[in-house]
Design a protein around this motif. Structure first.
Motif, PDB file in Angstrom:
ATOM      1  N   VAL A  45       0.859  -1.180   0.000  1.00 48.04           N
ATOM      2  CA  VAL A  45       0.000   0.000   0.000  1.00 48.04           C
ATOM      3  C   VAL A  45       0.896   1.231   0.000  1.00 48.04           C
ATOM      4  O   VAL A  45       1.610   1.482   0.974  1.00 48.04           O
ATOM      5  CB  VAL A  45      -0.931   0.024   1.229  1.00 48.04           C
ATOM      6  CG1 VAL A  45      -1.715   1.333   1.257  1.00 48.04           C
ATOM      7  CG2 VAL A  45      -1.892  -1.156   1.186  1.00 48.04           C
ATOM      8  N   LEU A  46       0.873   1.968  -1.115  1.00 45.63           N
ATOM      9  CA  LEU A  46       1.716   3.169  -1.258  1.00 45.63           C
ATOM     10  C   LEU A  46       3.169   2.852  -0.941  1.00 45.63           C
ATOM     11  O   LEU A  46       3.863   3.613  -0.258  1.00 45.63           O
ATOM     12  CB  LEU A  46       1.192   4.302  -0.352  1.00 45.63           C
ATOM     13  CG  LEU A  46      -0.252   4.732  -0.610  1.00 45.63           C
ATOM     14  CD1 LEU A  46      -0.631   5.851   0.339  1.00 45.63           C
ATOM     15  CD2 LEU A  46      -0.436   5.194  -2.055  1.00 45.63           C
ATOM     16  N   GLY A  47       3.636   1.685  -1.397  1.00 40.99           N
ATOM     17  CA  GLY A  47       5.031   1.314  -1.228  1.00 40.99           C
ATOM     18  C   GLY A  47       5.354   0.707   0.124  1.00 40.99           C
ATOM     19  O   GLY A  47       6.497   0.401   0.388  1.00 40.99           O
ATOM     20  N   THR A  48       4.379   0.535   1.013  1.00 40.18           N
ATOM     21  CA  THR A  48       4.629  -0.031   2.341  1.00 40.18           C
ATOM     22  C   THR A  48       4.133  -1.464   2.393  1.00 40.18           C
ATOM     23  O   THR A  48       2.989  -1.738   2.055  1.00 40.18           O
ATOM     24  CB  THR A  48       3.905   0.784   3.427  1.00 40.18           C
ATOM     25  OG1 THR A  48       4.340   2.137   3.335  1.00 40.18           O
ATOM     26  CG2 THR A  48       4.217   0.237   4.817  1.00 40.18           C
ATOM     27  N   GLN A  49       4.983  -2.393   2.810  1.00 41.87           N
ATOM     28  CA  GLN A  49       4.595  -3.792   2.880  1.00 41.87           C
ATOM     29  C   GLN A  49       3.476  -3.977   3.898  1.00 41.87           C
ATOM     30  O   GLN A  49       3.531  -3.445   4.998  1.00 41.87           O
ATOM     31  CB  GLN A  49       5.798  -4.661   3.296  1.00 41.87           C
ATOM     32  CG  GLN A  49       5.504  -6.153   3.333  1.00 41.87           C
ATOM     33  CD  GLN A  49       5.264  -6.713   1.943  1.00 41.87           C
ATOM     34  OE1 GLN A  49       5.909  -6.299   0.995  1.00 41.87           O
ATOM     35  NE2 GLN A  49       4.329  -7.632   1.832  1.00 41.87           N
ATOM     36  N   LEU A  50       2.433  -4.732   3.523  1.00 44.45           N
ATOM     37  CA  LEU A  50       1.320  -4.978   4.434  1.00 44.45           C
ATOM     38  C   LEU A  50       1.756  -5.889   5.566  1.00 44.45           C
ATOM     39  O   LEU A  50       2.420  -6.897   5.357  1.00 44.45           O
ATOM     40  CB  LEU A  50       0.163  -5.648   3.670  1.00 44.45           C
ATOM     41  CG  LEU A  50      -0.606  -4.734   2.706  1.00 44.45           C
ATOM     42  CD1 LEU A  50      -1.582  -5.562   1.892  1.00 44.45           C
ATOM     43  CD2 LEU A  50      -1.354  -3.678   3.475  1.00 44.45           C
ATOM     44  N   ALA A  51       1.347  -5.551   6.788  1.00 42.65           N
ATOM     45  CA  ALA A  51       1.650  -6.396   7.936  1.00 42.65           C
ATOM     46  C   ALA A  51       0.736  -7.604   7.977  1.00 42.65           C
ATOM     47  O   ALA A  51       1.120  -8.658   8.449  1.00 42.65           O
ATOM     48  CB  ALA A  51       1.515  -5.589   9.235  1.00 42.65           C
ATOM     49  N   GLU A  52      -0.500  -7.463   7.486  1.00 46.86           N
ATOM     50  CA  GLU A  52      -1.479  -8.546   7.510  1.00 46.86           C
ATOM     51  C   GLU A  52      -2.566  -8.221   6.505  1.00 46.86           C
ATOM     52  O   GLU A  52      -2.736  -7.064   6.112  1.00 46.86           O
ATOM     53  CB  GLU A  52      -2.097  -8.683   8.904  1.00 46.86           C
ATOM     54  CG  GLU A  52      -2.794  -7.420   9.377  1.00 46.86           C
ATOM     55  CD  GLU A  52      -3.380  -7.576  10.768  1.00 46.86           C
ATOM     56  OE1 GLU A  52      -4.581  -7.860  10.862  1.00 46.86           O
ATOM     57  OE2 GLU A  52      -2.630  -7.427  11.728  1.00 46.86           O
ATOM     58  N   PRO A  53      -3.320  -9.240   6.047  1.00 44.86           N
ATOM     59  CA  PRO A  53      -4.424  -8.950   5.119  1.00 44.86           C
ATOM     60  C   PRO A  53      -5.433  -8.001   5.748  1.00 44.86           C
ATOM     61  O   PRO A  53      -5.825  -8.157   6.895  1.00 44.86           O
ATOM     62  CB  PRO A  53      -5.039 -10.344   4.890  1.00 44.86           C
ATOM     63  CG  PRO A  53      -3.930 -11.294   5.162  1.00 44.86           C
ATOM     64  CD  PRO A  53      -3.123 -10.660   6.264  1.00 44.86           C
ATOM     65  N   GLY A  54      -5.849  -6.992   4.999  1.00 41.88           N
ATOM     66  CA  GLY A  54      -6.816  -6.037   5.513  1.00 41.88           C
ATOM     67  C   GLY A  54      -6.222  -4.959   6.397  1.00 41.88           C
ATOM     68  O   GLY A  54      -6.943  -4.170   6.980  1.00 41.88           O
ATOM     69  N   PHE A  55      -4.882  -4.922   6.503  1.00 49.47           N
ATOM     70  CA  PHE A  55      -4.238  -3.939   7.379  1.00 49.47           C
ATOM     71  C   PHE A  55      -4.399  -2.543   6.821  1.00 49.47           C
ATOM     72  O   PHE A  55      -4.227  -2.305   5.628  1.00 49.47           O
ATOM     73  CB  PHE A  55      -2.754  -4.269   7.532  1.00 49.47           C
ATOM     74  CG  PHE A  55      -1.973  -3.211   8.264  1.00 49.47           C
ATOM     75  CD1 PHE A  55      -2.089  -3.086   9.633  1.00 49.47           C
ATOM     76  CD2 PHE A  55      -1.140  -2.349   7.583  1.00 49.47           C
ATOM     77  CE1 PHE A  55      -1.380  -2.109  10.316  1.00 49.47           C
ATOM     78  CE2 PHE A  55      -0.424  -1.382   8.246  1.00 49.47           C
ATOM     79  CZ  PHE A  55      -0.541  -1.270   9.622  1.00 49.47           C
ATOM     80  N   ASN A  56      -4.746  -1.609   7.675  1.00 51.27           N
ATOM     81  CA  ASN A  56      -4.865  -0.209   7.288  1.00 51.27           C
ATOM     82  C   ASN A  56      -4.270   0.634   8.395  1.00 51.27           C
ATOM     83  O   ASN A  56      -4.793   0.663   9.508  1.00 51.27           O
ATOM     84  CB  ASN A  56      -6.336   0.165   7.067  1.00 51.27           C
ATOM     85  CG  ASN A  56      -6.489   1.609   6.570  1.00 51.27           C
ATOM     86  OD1 ASN A  56      -5.527   2.357   6.525  1.00 51.27           O
ATOM     87  ND2 ASN A  56      -7.697   1.965   6.206  1.00 51.27           N
ATOM     88  N   PRO A  57      -3.167   1.324   8.140  1.00 57.45           N
ATOM     89  CA  PRO A  57      -2.512   2.111   9.200  1.00 57.45           C
ATOM     90  C   PRO A  57      -3.392   3.223   9.750  1.00 57.45           C
ATOM     91  O   PRO A  57      -3.140   3.734  10.827  1.00 57.45           O
ATOM     92  CB  PRO A  57      -1.269   2.669   8.506  1.00 57.45           C
ATOM     93  CG  PRO A  57      -1.562   2.598   7.044  1.00 57.45           C
ATOM     94  CD  PRO A  57      -2.450   1.403   6.863  1.00 57.45           C
ATOM     95  N   ALA A  58      -4.466   3.614   9.021  1.00 65.03           N
ATOM     96  CA  ALA A  58      -5.354   4.673   9.511  1.00 65.03           C
ATOM     97  C   ALA A  58      -6.309   4.167  10.589  1.00 65.03           C
ATOM     98  O   ALA A  58      -6.905   4.955  11.307  1.00 65.03           O
ATOM     99  CB  ALA A  58      -6.151   5.259   8.344  1.00 65.03           C
ATOM    100  N   ILE A  59      -6.468   2.838  10.689  1.00 62.42           N
ATOM    101  CA  ILE A  59      -7.367   2.256  11.685  1.00 62.42           C
ATOM    102  C   ILE A  59      -6.559   1.941  12.935  1.00 62.42           C
ATOM    103  O   ILE A  59      -5.792   0.975  12.968  1.00 62.42           O
ATOM    104  CB  ILE A  59      -8.053   0.980  11.155  1.00 62.42           C
ATOM    105  CG1 ILE A  59      -8.779   1.271   9.837  1.00 62.42           C
ATOM    106  CG2 ILE A  59      -9.013   0.432  12.184  1.00 62.42           C
ATOM    107  CD1 ILE A  59      -9.879   2.308   9.966  1.00 62.42           C
ATOM    108  N   THR A  60      -6.716   2.743  13.963  1.00 68.95           N
ATOM    109  CA  THR A  60      -5.993   2.537  15.216  1.00 68.95           C
ATOM    110  C   THR A  60      -6.615   1.384  15.998  1.00 68.95           C
ATOM    111  O   THR A  60      -7.756   0.988  15.722  1.00 68.95           O
ATOM    112  CB  THR A  60      -6.036   3.812  16.071  1.00 68.95           C
ATOM    113  OG1 THR A  60      -7.411   4.055  16.455  1.00 68.95           O
ATOM    114  CG2 THR A  60      -5.507   5.009  15.300  1.00 68.95           C
ATOM    115  N   PRO A  61      -5.920   0.821  16.984  1.00 66.85           N
ATOM    116  CA  PRO A  61      -6.504  -0.254  17.800  1.00 66.85           C
ATOM    117  C   PRO A  61      -7.818   0.137  18.473  1.00 66.85           C
ATOM    118  O   PRO A  61      -8.726  -0.685  18.570  1.00 66.85           O
ATOM    119  CB  PRO A  61      -5.407  -0.531  18.828  1.00 66.85           C
ATOM    120  CG  PRO A  61      -4.139  -0.161  18.132  1.00 66.85           C
ATOM    121  CD  PRO A  61      -4.488   1.023  17.286  1.00 66.85           C
TER     122      PRO A  61
END
Length: 205
Positions: A45-61
């Protein structure tokens, strides 16, 4: 410029932008895929490797927890049964009242997800299969103070089950379900309160 006349790089950028919007709106969607000029795809995503399927850095815990609670509330609205269980033991003169939240489902994964969303251990009980059942069924029971905590966390998101949840919480509080009075027992008015809410919750089904 139409999509037909765009270069492979421009197409990839447009696809990634649309995918990022989809992830913001639907945080559990599959990971976005970027198309490279050579036709191969990369899970980035925008050059950043996904940590897990469905990962979105904008979604906080915290946001993800709220999303899971809202999902659990919707699941409870359709599948949960909120009851006060009444049991008469042979060696006691008064019945026992317990607050119980029950979910019966033939998809064990949904029950496990619900338990994790509300913060309880996913202890599932398998229902004995009969000739009329085409699939295995499972039951998740949440009782007493654990049911109180779960109902309080779900109540802001509940719709259909909200009135039952409110009555159940009121019964647990006013009926002193969590109080052990010892050898003297509860005063008579407590038993009347418990029986009142027991019957009221039954009539709400």
């Amino acid at each position: 410029m139409t999509l037909k006349h765009q270069t492979s790089s421009q197409k990839g950028t447009a696809i990634m932008f649309a995918a990022s919007l989809a992830h913001t709106r639907y945080p559990f969607a599959p990971p976005a895929r970027r198309f490279s000029p050579g036709g191969r795809t990369k899970n980035r995503v925008l050059g950043t490797q996904l940590a897990e399927p469905g990962f979105n850095p904008a979604i906080t815990p915290d946001i993800r927890r709220l999303l899971e609670l809202s999902w659990a509330a919707g699941f409870a609205d359709g599948e949960a049964c909120i009851t006060i269980a009444k049991t008469q033991l042979k060696d006691r003169t008064k019945p026992t009242y317990r607050l119980v939240l029950t979910l019966n489902q033939n998809h064990a994964g949904s029950l496990t997800r619900f338990a994790e969303a509300v913060g309880v251990r996913p202890r599932l009980y398998k229902v004995r299969r009969t000739l009329s059942m085409n699939r295995d069924a499972y039951v998740l029971n949440i009782c007493d103070q654990h049911a109180v905590r779960v109902l309080k966390s779900l109540l802001p998101f509940l719709e259909r089950k909200a009135p039952e949840a409110e009555i159940a919480l009121m019964a647990y509080d006013e009926g002193r379900f969590n109080v052990h009075p010892g050898s003297k027992g509860h005063p008579p008015h407590i038993w009347k309160i418990r029986e009142f809410f027991y019957l009221k919750l039954q009539r709400m089904k």
